[in-house]
Design a protein around this motif. Structure first.
Motif, short mmCIF file in Angstrom:
data_model
loop_
_atom_site.label_atom_id
_atom_site.label_comp_id
_atom_site.label_asym_id
_atom_site.label_seq_id
_atom_site.Cartn_x
_atom_site.Cartn_y
_atom_site.Cartn_z
N ALA A 1 0.82 -1.21 0.00
CA ALA A 1 0.00 0.00 0.00
C ALA A 1 0.86 1.26 0.00
N SER A 2 2.06 1.18 0.56
CA SER A 2 2.94 2.35 0.64
C SER A 2 4.02 2.36 -0.44
N ALA A 3 4.11 1.31 -1.22
CA ALA A 3 5.18 1.22 -2.22
C ALA A 3 5.07 2.32 -3.27
N GLY A 4 3.86 2.59 -3.74
CA GLY A 4 3.67 3.63 -4.76
C GLY A 4 4.02 5.00 -4.22
N ILE A 5 3.62 5.27 -2.98
CA ILE A 5 3.94 6.57 -2.37
C ILE A 5 5.45 6.71 -2.18
N LEU A 6 6.09 5.62 -1.75
CA LEU A 6 7.54 5.66 -1.53
C LEU A 6 8.29 5.89 -2.83
N LEU A 7 7.91 5.20 -3.90
CA LEU A 7 8.58 5.38 -5.20
C LEU A 7 8.32 6.77 -5.76
N GLY A 8 7.08 7.25 -5.60
CA GLY A 8 6.76 8.59 -6.07
C GLY A 8 7.56 9.65 -5.33
N ASN A 9 7.70 9.45 -4.04
CA ASN A 9 8.48 10.38 -3.22
C ASN A 9 9.95 10.36 -3.63
N ALA A 10 10.49 9.17 -3.87
CA ALA A 10 11.89 9.04 -4.28
C ALA A 10 12.13 9.71 -5.64
#
Length: 217
Positions: free
Chosen positions: A110-119
């Motif tokens: 659930a947080s993978a997309g947010i983490l990649l987008g943030n990176a």
């Protein structure tokens, strides 16, 4: 102060007064913060000093002609050092929360997309920062950071309904005036330097004209 200390900026009373106006504006805005936290403010002050040393060091690296660094190559060399320093707080502050969330939900998708987008956003931000430092200066980046803070506050007020007081607005209006004057002074100095360079090149060419005429004669 750091830029002047290492010799990449020239001190002037007018520039110091300009920075003081921006600082006073930001201080007034901070004073008007409804959710003010003294410890968080002190941590922010330490972070500003550390960031100043970092971007001044980057400007020194980008200014060395023998290194021939651009924004991408600078990011390539700086990123490993950033990773090492960020690993320490990650292990003590973020990793326990991540492990607890994994234990409860048995998933981190659930947080993978947010983490990649943030990176990805952080990568573009650092490229833009190094490009700005290379084309202008570390001081210009810090002044531009005030504008970034306005945008963050505006987005927080619109999307997250964060409270904004009249004192904060007055403080940032004062800082905005300081930023506008800084940009005006910087543009004026660049135009003056360009005129002086043009005049110097013309004066160097003028003595050669009679020599050419005498040779032809």
């Amino acid at each position: 102060a750091i830029s002047c200390g290492v010799g990449i900026e020239t001190y002037s009373h007018a520039m110091m007064a300009n920075m003081a106006v921006i600082t006073v504006g930001v201080m007034i805005a901070s004073y008007g913060e409804l959710n003010f936290n003294a410890f968080g403010f002190l941590v922010q002050c330490v972070a500003i000093v550390a960031e100043s040393f970092r971007i001044v060091s980057v400007q020194i690296l980008l200014g060395k002609s023998n290194l021939k660094l651009n924004s991408i190559t600078t990011l390539y060399y700086v990123s490993p050092a950033c990773f090492v320093f960020l690993t320490v707080p990650f292990v003590f502050l973020e990793l326990p929360k991540l492990a607890y969330g994994l234990e409860i939900t048995h998933s981190v998708h659930a947080s993978a997309g947010i983490l990649l987008g943030n990176a990805f956003t952080a990568f573009l931000l650092n490229v833009a920062i190094y490009l700005l430092i290379g084309r202008t200066s570390a001081l210009s980046l810090n002044v531009a950071g005030v504008v970034k803070d306005w945008i963050l506050i505006g987005i927080s007020a619109l999307i997250f309904e964060a409270p904004v007081t009249t004192t904060q607005i007055i403080g940032y209006l004062i800082a905005f005036g300081g930023v506008c004057y800084y940009n005006y002074a910087k543009l004026t100095a660049q135009q003056k330097a360009a005129v002086e360079t043009t005049q110097a090149s013309v004066e160097l060419k003028e003595p050669l004209a009679p020599g050419k005429g005498d040779t032809q004669a």
